[in-house]
Design a protein around this motif. Structure first.
Motif, PDB file in Angstrom:
ATOM      1  N   MET A 106       0.836  -1.208   0.000  1.00  0.00           N
ATOM      2  CA  MET A 106       0.000   0.000   0.000  1.00  0.00           C
ATOM      3  C   MET A 106       0.869   1.256   0.000  1.00  0.00           C
ATOM      4  O   MET A 106       0.433   2.311  -0.477  1.00  0.00           O
ATOM      5  CB  MET A 106      -0.913   0.008   1.225  1.00  0.00           C
ATOM      6  N   TRP A 107       2.125   1.144   0.502  1.00  0.00           N
ATOM      7  CA  TRP A 107       3.026   2.298   0.500  1.00  0.00           C
ATOM      8  C   TRP A 107       3.777   2.306  -0.824  1.00  0.00           C
ATOM      9  O   TRP A 107       4.950   1.943  -0.903  1.00  0.00           O
ATOM     10  CB  TRP A 107       3.946   2.234   1.714  1.00  0.00           C
ATOM     11  N   VAL A 108       3.091   2.746  -1.867  1.00  0.00           N
ATOM     12  CA  VAL A 108       3.629   2.614  -3.221  1.00  0.00           C
ATOM     13  C   VAL A 108       4.705   3.645  -3.535  1.00  0.00           C
ATOM     14  O   VAL A 108       5.265   3.625  -4.640  1.00  0.00           O
ATOM     15  CB  VAL A 108       2.504   2.670  -4.279  1.00  0.00           C
ATOM     16  N   ASN A 365       1.777   2.184  11.150  1.00  0.00           N
ATOM     17  CA  ASN A 365       2.743   1.265  10.566  1.00  0.00           C
ATOM     18  C   ASN A 365       3.889   2.010   9.906  1.00  0.00           C
ATOM     19  O   ASN A 365       4.691   1.425   9.185  1.00  0.00           O
ATOM     20  CB  ASN A 365       2.060   0.350   9.542  1.00  0.00           C
ATOM     21  N   GLY A 366       3.961   3.348  10.130  1.00  0.00           N
ATOM     22  CA  GLY A 366       5.094   4.113   9.636  1.00  0.00           C
ATOM     23  C   GLY A 366       4.940   4.618   8.225  1.00  0.00           C
ATOM     24  O   GLY A 366       5.937   4.769   7.507  1.00  0.00           O
ATOM     25  N   CYS A 371       3.906   8.302   1.661  1.00  0.00           N
ATOM     26  CA  CYS A 371       4.190   6.878   1.473  1.00  0.00           C
ATOM     27  C   CYS A 371       3.122   6.201   0.631  1.00  0.00           C
ATOM     28  O   CYS A 371       3.388   5.219  -0.059  1.00  0.00           O
ATOM     29  CB  CYS A 371       4.271   6.167   2.827  1.00  0.00           C
ATOM     30  N   LEU A 372       1.905   6.735   0.700  1.00  0.00           N
ATOM     31  CA  LEU A 372       0.768   6.085   0.061  1.00  0.00           C
ATOM     32  C   LEU A 372       0.636   6.401  -1.423  1.00  0.00           C
ATOM     33  O   LEU A 372      -0.323   5.958  -2.048  1.00  0.00           O
ATOM     34  CB  LEU A 372      -0.525   6.494   0.787  1.00  0.00           C
ATOM     35  N   ARG A 373       1.586   7.156  -1.982  1.00  0.00           N
ATOM     36  CA  ARG A 373       1.424   7.521  -3.388  1.00  0.00           C
ATOM     37  C   ARG A 373       2.717   7.414  -4.179  1.00  0.00           C
ATOM     38  O   ARG A 373       3.805   7.649  -3.672  1.00  0.00           O
ATOM     39  CB  ARG A 373       0.838   8.930  -3.526  1.00  0.00           C
ATOM     40  N   LEU A 374       2.552   7.039  -5.455  1.00  0.00           N
ATOM     41  CA  LEU A 374       3.632   7.031  -6.426  1.00  0.00           C
ATOM     42  C   LEU A 374       3.357   8.161  -7.403  1.00  0.00           C
ATOM     43  O   LEU A 374       2.318   8.184  -8.070  1.00  0.00           O
ATOM     44  CB  LEU A 374       3.676   5.695  -7.168  1.00  0.00           C
ATOM     45  N   ARG A 375       4.293   9.113  -7.509  1.00  0.00           N
ATOM     46  CA  ARG A 375       4.102  10.255  -8.398  1.00  0.00           C
ATOM     47  C   ARG A 375       4.524   9.890  -9.816  1.00  0.00           C
ATOM     48  O   ARG A 375       5.624   9.379 -10.033  1.00  0.00           O
ATOM     49  CB  ARG A 375       4.905  11.455  -7.902  1.00  0.00           C
TER      50      ARG A 375
END
Length: 443
Positions: A106-108, A365-366, A371-375
């Protein structure tokens, strides 16, 4: 042609749990074995995606990987039917069961490094999935992540997909969490900033407590593969002391966008050298000002920065002149950070607004908003070539919310992962998501 920076957020998976698997990630370790709430986590993530759409940005989504990864359990010697496999893993190696169930993809921001087409010599958007070899539970993601990226960005005229780097610590790679692009405009050539924690050639100059997850050698290999020029590439050594303080990725201590680099005073090993090189290379591509927004340690300690995830915020462009930070609510609740942000929006820089977002389930969970997105920087033609199932609007977010509310577990703990009823519920959620996205994942 108009260009956009699009955030492709990872949808939190139905097996989201707190197993404390991530060495060096203080929140992950401190919250190990708490009861997680996958449904609430996914809904929080979807609301963050909705916030960016309402702010006028284009928004994408990356699907969760199907979990548990039974192939991994079989490779590790757990056999029999599914119920037998799960129970044996829990009884003998519960950390391996948690790894097979991990929803950490999920932290892509860790999924891949992406180079925009104006920066690459082949004029294509280049993708290299991260090998994530420093953490076992994440190292099993790379092949599946690459398959998803090829499915979403599936037009070879516009997109160039590379294999992950060799799965060895020499080329340890954690993706875009250690990569930043600075550019005068999204559609113009920019600077690629690769931040690393260690060079294999200098093993003595490394963190002492926690592992450095990104090597210089990995950064250099990706720059070569993506055909980035030396004049537009900058390699930056992370301060090993802050890695030992819980800054396991650069995006926990710095974030950049367009002509702004927002970072802590202690982020880099040699900040003055970083500024000098950036200024010199920036001057060759633009006459726009380059803003160094440095947060003094006297105002915000590294400890408070890590606790609040001040720098794991999303720095987004609202218009040609103003930017906003999408910050976790923990930044509001940490006094020194809140005071600094109140001051920041009145300083002489483009950051004019702070939008606070509740992502507490991820934070435990840090993983903050960044962390949750890929640009992914795309022009209009490239965007039109993206699989439309993964480009969001509010109606699609509403549809995903229905799936989450109907199929995701309310709570999970480590013991429940060994329960075949939990397995079956998670499989129903996986199937519903696969049908929504029109993908076929089999393990």
């Amino acid at each position: 042609m108009k260009y956009y920076e699009i955030n492709f957020d990872g949808l939190v998976g139905p097996s989201h749990n707190y197993a404390g698997l991530s060495l060096g990630n203080l929140a992950s370790k401190n919250n190990a074995n708490l009861t997680s709430t996958p449904k609430a986590a996914a809904l929080q993530g979807l609301e963050k995606m909705r916030t960016l759409i309402k702010l006028g940005l284009k928004q994408g989504v990356l699907p969760p990987l199907a979990r548990p990864n039974l192939t991994t359990l079989q490779q590790l010697g757990f056999n029999g039917d599914i119920e037998q496999m799960l129970k044996a893993a829990y009884e003998h190696e519960p950390a391996l069961l948690a790894s097979a169930y991990s929803a950490s993809n999920m932290w892509v921001a860790n999924a891949a490094t992406v180079s925009a087409s104006p920066d690459t010599q082949d004029n294509k958007v280049n993708f290299t999935p991260a090998n994530l070899v420093s953490q076992f539970h994440r190292s099993i993601e790379a092949v599946q992540t690459q398959r998803n990226l090829k499915h979403i960005f599936n037009n070879t005229h516009f997109f160039h997909h590379h294999d992950p780097l060799p799965a060895h610590q020499h080329f340890a790679d954690e993706g875009a969490a250690n990569h930043t692009r600075l550019t005068p405009e999204y559609g113009k050539a920019g600077l690629s900033l690769f931040v690393y924690g260690q060079s294999i050639k200098e093993p003595e100059n490394a963190p002492k407590k926690f592992p450095a997850r990104q090597t210089l050698e990995a950064c250099q290999a990706i720059a070569r593969a993506h055909q980035l020029t030396a004049e537009q590439t900058v390699y930056i050594k992370q301060n090993p002391d802050v890695i030992d303080a819980g800054v396991f990725h650069n995006d926990v201590i710095a974030v950049g966008n367009l002509n702004v680099l927002f970072y802590h005073q202690d982020a880099f090993e040699d900040t003055k050298a970083v500024q000098t090189e950036l200024n010199e290379k920036w001057a060759k591509i633009s006459d726009k000002p380059l803003y160094f927004v440095e947060v003094p340690r006297e105002q915000v300690s590294v400890s408070d920065a890590v606790k609040s995830y001040l720098f794991n915020t999303q720095l987004i462009a609202l218009n040609d002149n103003e930017m906003a930070l999408i910050a976790p609510t923990e930044c509001q609740q940490t006094l020194a950070v809140h005071d600094y942000l109140t001051e920041l929006v009145n300083l002489d820089n483009p950051i004019a607004k702070v939008v606070y977002q509740d992502v507490k389930q991820s934070m435990r969970n840090g993983g903050g908003p960044a962390c949750l997105r890929l640009r992914v920087c795309l022009n209009e033609a490239e965007l039109a070539a993206v699989n439309p199932n993964f480009v969001l609007d509010e109606a699609k977010i509403d549809a995903l919310k229905v799936i989450v509310e109907q199929h995701y577990p309310e709570t999970l703990d480590l013991a429940s992962l060994a329960n075949v009823d939990t397995y079956q519920q998670i499989q129903k959620a996986n199937q519903a998501l696969a049908e929504f996205f029109e993908i076929n994942e089999e393990f």
